[in-house]
Scaffold this active site. Sequence first.
Site, short mmCIF file in Angstrom:
data_model
loop_
_atom_site.label_atom_id
_atom_site.label_comp_id
_atom_site.label_asym_id
_atom_site.label_seq_id
_atom_site.Cartn_x
_atom_site.Cartn_y
_atom_site.Cartn_z
N GLY A 100 -3.54 5.23 5.08
CA GLY A 100 -3.97 5.24 3.68
C GLY A 100 -2.79 5.47 2.76
O GLY A 100 -1.77 6.06 3.14
N ARG A 137 8.08 -9.26 -2.56
CA ARG A 137 8.19 -10.72 -2.53
C ARG A 137 7.84 -11.34 -3.88
O ARG A 137 8.40 -12.33 -4.30
CB ARG A 137 7.27 -11.29 -1.44
CG ARG A 137 7.85 -11.17 -0.07
CD ARG A 137 6.89 -11.64 0.98
NE ARG A 137 5.63 -10.90 0.92
CZ ARG A 137 4.79 -10.79 1.93
NH1 ARG A 137 5.02 -11.40 3.05
NH2 ARG A 137 3.68 -10.08 1.80
N LYS A 152 3.02 4.13 18.67
CA LYS A 152 3.16 5.52 18.21
C LYS A 152 3.46 6.45 19.38
O LYS A 152 4.24 7.40 19.26
CB LYS A 152 1.90 5.94 17.46
CG LYS A 152 1.68 5.13 16.18
CD LYS A 152 0.28 5.31 15.63
CE LYS A 152 0.09 4.54 14.32
NZ LYS A 152 -1.31 4.44 13.91
N GLU A 175 -8.65 -4.10 9.92
CA GLU A 175 -7.94 -5.23 9.32
C GLU A 175 -8.60 -6.55 9.75
O GLU A 175 -9.32 -6.59 10.75
CB GLU A 175 -6.50 -5.22 9.80
CG GLU A 175 -5.84 -3.91 9.49
CD GLU A 175 -4.40 -4.07 9.07
OE1 GLU A 175 -3.97 -5.20 8.83
OE2 GLU A 175 -3.73 -3.03 8.97
N THR A 203 0.84 -1.22 0.00
CA THR A 203 0.00 0.00 0.00
C THR A 203 0.86 1.25 0.00
O THR A 203 0.71 2.13 -0.87
CB THR A 203 -0.90 -0.01 1.27
OG1 THR A 203 -1.60 -1.25 1.30
CG2 THR A 203 -1.87 1.14 1.27
P1 NDP Z 1 1.81 -3.98 2.82
O1 NDP Z 1 1.55 -5.28 3.48
O2 NDP Z 1 0.77 -3.43 1.91
O3 NDP Z 1 3.17 -4.07 1.99
C1 NDP Z 1 4.29 -4.76 2.44
C2 NDP Z 1 5.25 -4.93 1.29
O4 NDP Z 1 6.44 -5.53 1.76
C3 NDP Z 1 4.75 -5.80 0.14
O5 NDP Z 1 4.98 -5.17 -1.06
C4 NDP Z 1 5.58 -7.08 0.26
O6 NDP Z 1 5.82 -7.68 -1.00
C5 NDP Z 1 6.86 -6.52 0.83
N1 NDP Z 1 7.67 -7.49 1.55
C6 NDP Z 1 7.35 -8.26 2.62
N2 NDP Z 1 8.39 -8.99 3.03
C7 NDP Z 1 9.42 -8.68 2.19
C8 NDP Z 1 10.76 -9.11 2.10
N3 NDP Z 1 11.25 -10.00 2.94
N4 NDP Z 1 11.53 -8.59 1.11
C9 NDP Z 1 11.04 -7.67 0.24
N5 NDP Z 1 9.76 -7.22 0.29
C10 NDP Z 1 8.96 -7.72 1.26
O7 NDP Z 1 2.17 -2.94 3.97
P2 NDP Z 1 1.85 -1.38 4.01
O8 NDP Z 1 2.34 -0.75 2.77
O9 NDP Z 1 0.45 -1.15 4.42
O10 NDP Z 1 2.74 -0.91 5.27
C11 NDP Z 1 4.13 -0.70 5.17
C12 NDP Z 1 4.62 -0.02 6.45
O11 NDP Z 1 3.98 1.24 6.57
C13 NDP Z 1 4.31 -0.77 7.74
O12 NDP Z 1 5.36 -0.61 8.65
C14 NDP Z 1 3.06 -0.06 8.26
O13 NDP Z 1 2.91 -0.15 9.66
C15 NDP Z 1 3.35 1.35 7.85
N6 NDP Z 1 2.19 2.20 7.73
C16 NDP Z 1 1.16 1.82 6.91
C17 NDP Z 1 0.06 2.62 6.75
C18 NDP Z 1 -1.06 2.26 5.84
O14 NDP Z 1 -2.02 3.04 5.74
N7 NDP Z 1 -1.01 1.13 5.15
C19 NDP Z 1 -0.06 3.89 7.51
C20 NDP Z 1 1.11 4.22 8.31
C21 NDP Z 1 2.17 3.39 8.41
P3 NDP Z 1 4.64 -8.27 -1.93
O15 NDP Z 1 3.81 -7.09 -2.33
O16 NDP Z 1 5.33 -8.87 -3.08
O17 NDP Z 1 3.91 -9.24 -1.06
N1 HSE Z 2 -3.75 0.62 11.67
C1 HSE Z 2 -3.50 2.02 11.83
C2 HSE Z 2 -4.77 2.75 12.17
C3 HSE Z 2 -2.96 2.65 10.55
O1 HSE Z 2 -5.87 2.17 12.22
O2 HSE Z 2 -4.67 3.94 12.42
C4 HSE Z 2 -1.49 2.60 10.42
O3 HSE Z 2 -0.84 3.35 11.39
#
Ligand code: NDP
Ligand code: HSE
Length: 439
Positions: free
Chosen positions: A302, A45, A205, A190, A13
């Site tokens: 987001g 991945r 946080k 989730e 994301t």
């Molecule tokens: P996702 O699960 O959507 O994405 C994780 C990504 O990591 C995927 O692309 C996955 O690959 C890749 N991945 C996992 N393991 C490996 C590895 N060993 N080597 C290489 N790539 C790997 O997570 P998000 O984007 O939602 O979140 C990312 C970070 O941002 C987290 O720390 C989260 O807490 C933080 N965050 C997220 C928010 C949100 O709104 N989503 C908000 C604020 C913070 P593949 O796609 O191929 O499976």
């Molecule tokens: N899971 C969190 C929330 C988003 O609901 O606010 C990422 O920090």
Amino acid sequence: MERIGLGLIGFGTVGTGVVKVLEENRDVIKERLGVELSIRRIACRDRTRKRAVEVNPDVLTTSAEEVLKDPGVSIVVELVGGTERAREFVIGAIEEGKHVVTANKALLSEYGREVFGLATEKGVDVGFEASVGGGIPVIKALKEGLCANRIEGITGIINGTANYILTRMTEEGGRFEDVLKDAQKKGYAEADPTYDVEGIDTAHKLAILASMAFGTWIELDDIYTEGIGRITELDVKLAGELGYRIKLLAIAKCERDGVEARVHPTMIPTGHPLSTVRGVYNAVHIYGNAVGSVMLYGRGAGMMPTASAVVSDIMDIARNIAKGVTARVPPLGYIQQSMKELKVRPVDYIEVPYYLRFSAIDRPGVLSRISGVFGAHNISIASVIQKGRDIGGAVPLVITTHHAREKELRTALQEIEKLDVVTAEPLYIRIEECGGEDG
Ligand code: NDP
Ligand code: HSE
């Protein structure tokens, strides 16, 4: 024009959002930076998975190591999530002398001391704006905008999922379990909502915010953490009748006798700006001794809001690189030698007013037995409400107290629970009387 190479580890994301922001806002980013940002590697991945943005397939790799070792990559952006692999990637990048940007609050709350310590030793920057409050620039505000202040307190709604559930319960009614299920169906919670509803994500946080605010390292284990799972429709309704709203708050205060850091459902006056934060929105209220109250509000998660924060970190670091400086601002905003070892006061020692809900037998004399226990513990009752009438049956009995020490309150509640007129474990919600703009 100078080019600065980026390597992303994680293309989910947030990773996708980062690529989108860098593409869609290429012009304005270039105008602001005077250098060009170019994505050299993206590790994920599954290279074959269709993504929401198109990238040159040659940039994609399944080896994070390739990103870390690429000499053309100056900034590694960790967007994998989790702690152990993420730690390896972040530490690996710093060891290679690369700057790091991460959105990973779980990683930083657990391994922040190590990550920031090593970054300081190696003279590289670590950006983590997206780790708290998604798109809200709260990290920059604490590190730079408010750096002239002694920060006295931070109160935040920093988990969108929990705030969405409490908002729905407040505005539409409904049981916690049903609202949670519906939130999952709509994609606001989730499949595994444990971290969000149990307050763990908020504690991650808060550890970061409180560490920055007070120049100390707040350990996750020292943060008292309680989730929203026991809040009922009745609590939310009665809160409204008493002039409060229930919010899952992150609270940090720095007082003469120590630091408070806690996460729990809290009743706040309807007049406080945080009480108006609805749905998945986040807000952080900061009190600085010079500035007074500051409140930051926005989308806490987001794809695009989070990417906005990640790209702002990338730009900050790119500016440093372009000027030939690094580590201009220390990671937590305090120079290493000034970091203090402050003790977090156990929650037993806080003194706040309480909302208490009992299930008690509806017959004369019951209230005097309960209030007798409070009297014996020197706890002063502020109001009593009995909801309904069921002679000889159990009814909800709600009591609010004046300020009481938590340890005394818990002891009193344990005694009350043993009374034969009380039929269930009492529930208590702390009240923060942070009324008005400057509260
Ligand atoms: P996702 O699960 O959507 O994405 C994780 C990504 O990591 C995927 O692309 C996955 O690959 C890749 N991945 C996992 N393991 C490996 C590895 N060993 N080597 C290489 N790539 C790997 O997570 P998000 O984007 O939602 O979140 C990312 C970070 O941002 C987290 O720390 C989260 O807490 C933080 N965050 C997220 C928010 C949100 O709104 N989503 C908000 C604020 C913070 P593949 O796609 O191929 O499976
Ligand atoms: N899971 C969190 C929330 C988003 O609901 O606010 C990422 O920090």
